[in-house]
Design a protein around this motif. Structure first.
Motif, PDB file in Angstrom:
ATOM      1  N   LEU A  61       0.994  -1.285  -0.014  1.00  0.00           N
ATOM      2  CA  LEU A  61      -0.074  -0.056   0.104  1.00  0.00           C
ATOM      3  C   LEU A  61       0.885   1.310   0.121  1.00  0.00           C
ATOM      4  O   LEU A  61       0.837   2.106  -0.680  1.00  0.00           O
ATOM      5  N   ARG A  62       1.887   1.116   0.777  1.00  0.00           N
ATOM      6  CA  ARG A  62       2.908   2.306   0.793  1.00  0.00           C
ATOM      7  C   ARG A  62       3.435   2.594  -0.596  1.00  0.00           C
ATOM      8  O   ARG A  62       3.470   3.823  -0.845  1.00  0.00           O
ATOM      9  N   ARG A  63       3.896   1.641  -1.047  1.00  0.00           N
ATOM     10  CA  ARG A  63       4.420   1.808  -2.356  1.00  0.00           C
ATOM     11  C   ARG A  63       3.460   2.428  -3.501  1.00  0.00           C
ATOM     12  O   ARG A  63       3.785   3.588  -4.278  1.00  0.00           O
ATOM     13  N   LEU A  64       2.297   1.988  -3.394  1.00  0.00           N
ATOM     14  CA  LEU A  64       1.176   2.261  -4.233  1.00  0.00           C
ATOM     15  C   LEU A  64       0.821   3.863  -4.136  1.00  0.00           C
ATOM     16  O   LEU A  64       0.968   4.519  -4.957  1.00  0.00           O
ATOM     17  N   GLU A  65       0.691   4.080  -2.550  1.00  0.00           N
ATOM     18  CA  GLU A  65       0.659   5.567  -2.369  1.00  0.00           C
ATOM     19  C   GLU A  65       1.710   6.383  -2.707  1.00  0.00           C
ATOM     20  O   GLU A  65       1.463   7.373  -3.219  1.00  0.00           O
ATOM     21  N   MET A  66       2.817   6.043  -2.453  1.00  0.00           N
ATOM     22  CA  MET A  66       3.854   6.968  -2.644  1.00  0.00           C
ATOM     23  C   MET A  66       4.294   7.141  -4.160  1.00  0.00           C
ATOM     24  O   MET A  66       4.426   8.170  -4.719  1.00  0.00           O
ATOM     25  N   SER A 125       1.766   7.285  -6.478  1.00  0.00           N
ATOM     26  CA  SER A 125       0.916   8.362  -7.100  1.00  0.00           C
ATOM     27  C   SER A 125       1.207   9.717  -6.251  1.00  0.00           C
ATOM     28  O   SER A 125       0.892  10.794  -7.021  1.00  0.00           O
ATOM     29  N   ALA A 126       1.601   9.562  -5.282  1.00  0.00           N
ATOM     30  CA  ALA A 126       1.947  11.031  -4.478  1.00  0.00           C
ATOM     31  C   ALA A 126       3.062  11.610  -5.324  1.00  0.00           C
ATOM     32  O   ALA A 126       3.168  12.745  -5.326  1.00  0.00           O
ATOM     33  N   SER A 155       8.506   9.912 -12.738  1.00  0.00           N
ATOM     34  CA  SER A 155       8.362  11.201 -12.319  1.00  0.00           C
ATOM     35  C   SER A 155       9.692  11.777 -11.966  1.00  0.00           C
ATOM     36  O   SER A 155       9.939  12.942 -11.615  1.00  0.00           O
ATOM     37  N   VAL A 156      10.864  11.028 -11.977  1.00  0.00           N
ATOM     38  CA  VAL A 156      12.062  11.295 -12.107  1.00  0.00           C
ATOM     39  C   VAL A 156      12.549  12.414 -13.103  1.00  0.00           C
ATOM     40  O   VAL A 156      13.295  13.120 -12.694  1.00  0.00           O
ATOM     41  N   VAL A 157      11.979  12.307 -14.074  1.00  0.00           N
ATOM     42  CA  VAL A 157      12.182  13.463 -15.043  1.00  0.00           C
ATOM     43  C   VAL A 157      11.822  14.743 -14.655  1.00  0.00           C
ATOM     44  O   VAL A 157      12.421  15.705 -14.663  1.00  0.00           O
TER      45      VAL A 157
END
Ligand code: C2E
Ligand code: CA
Ligand code: CA
Ligand code: CA
Length: 281
Positions: free
Chosen positions: A21-26, A28-29, A85-87
């Motif tokens: 869950l934490r990974r999924l949440e991270m 999208s955040a 998102s790193v870009v």
């Protein structure tokens, strides 16, 4: 014992679920983080070892997560590589780092510094238009291209050679310098090394940690330093925590060092304060 076993299993499952869950949440955040103004920079000085002067600094990203607090790059850069998102994050880091450095460099406090080092992820580097983006940011911030050192990974330089090397050459033709970060952790071959379009090798902390207690490790670092000299590359040793590290590296002819002995990565205000104490020392 039976119930205990079940509890352990249950706890394990809960933890797995929580981590997922934490990974999924991270993930999208992360997509909202740059636009939401949640990225921060910390600055760590890079020291000219023979003189002790502050030669420059490395800009290191942090994520001010609305719930989880200030997160280090090890907690989100890999995820941001995965979801792209790193870009955006890397673009923000480049602009912010150069804006800050150009400001410091043109005022009294920052004038002696020569460069700011910015990390570039492989995915960001390979995104079409990266070189143009660098050119744009340089002109927008009024920064001299020679103030910028881009840190790329060994594997980026080793793979995809044609386009990557063309881009590296174009950046260097502009006056931007290139460092290979965490040098020694990849698989650079000697034949590659002699032709690589780069200027600086950064020796990973894992090589430095043990040099005082392990003669083989010391010899290995000495070999890298003399190899760099043969190739006419500058060397930065990272992870200098002890005065013994500093002395040993200076003695073997390593030009630059970075590490907690000098300073941890700090905020811009703290960095300016550090510069003040250095220049009055
Ligand atoms: P790195 O490029 O090798 O950066 C050096 C890391 O070592 C930093 O961790 C720094 O705080 C830490 N460090 C420096 N001196 C010492 C020392 O004496 N002792 C110890 N224990 N640690 C020291 P940080 O800031 O957590 O960054 C971790 C990694 O995240 C960086 O490793 C870099 O690969 C990546 N990173 C940081 N900022 C960016 C960025 O803007 N973009 C990308 N793509 N990656 C970044
Ligand atoms: Ca780096
Ligand atoms: Ca490094
Ligand atoms: Ca490292």
């Amino acid at each position: 014992a039976k119930t205990e076993g079940k509890n352990t299993w249950q706890r394990y499952q809960d933890e797995m679920h929580e981590a997922m869950l934490r990974r999924l949440e991270m993930r999208s955040a992360l997509n909202e983080a740059v636009a939401g103004g949640q990225m921060r920079l910390r600055f760590q000085p890079i020291i000219d070892l023979p003189t002790g002067d502050v030669a420059g600094l490395e800009a290191l990203v942090r994520w001010q997560h609305p719930v989880r607090g200030l997160l280090g790059p090890n907690e989100f850069i890999e995820l941001s590589e995965e979801n792209g998102s790193v870009v955006a994050i890397g673009g923000w880091v480049l602009r912010e780092a150069l804006t800050t450095f150009a400001h410091w460099r043109t005022t009294e406090a920052g004038r002696p510094m020569r460069y700011v080092s910015v990390n570039v992820s492989a995915r960001q580097f390979r995104t079409p238009g990266f070189v143009d983006e660098v050119r744009e940011v340089l002109s927008e911030t009024g920064a001299d291209p020679r103030w910028l050192l881009l840190e790329v990974t060994e594997s980026l330089v080793l793979h995809d050679a044609d386009q990557v090397w063309a881009d590296l050459r174009e950046l260097r033709a502009m006056g931007v310098r290139i460092a290979i970060d965490d040098f020694g952790t990849g698989y650079s071959s000697l034949s590659y090394l002699s032709n690589m379009p780069v200027d600086v090798l950064k020796i990973d902390k894992s090589f430095i940690d043990d040099i005082l207690h392990n003669p083989q490790q010391m010899a290995l670092v000495e070999t890298i330093v003399s190899l760099a000299r043969t190739l006419e590359l500058a060397v930065v040793a990272e992870g200098i925590e002890l005065d013994g590290h500093r002395t040993a590296l200076a003695e073997m002819g390593c030009s630059y060092g970075q590490g907690y002995l000098f300073s941890k990565p700090v905020t811009s205000d703290e960095f300016l304060e550090y510069l003040r104490t250095q220049s009055s020392a």
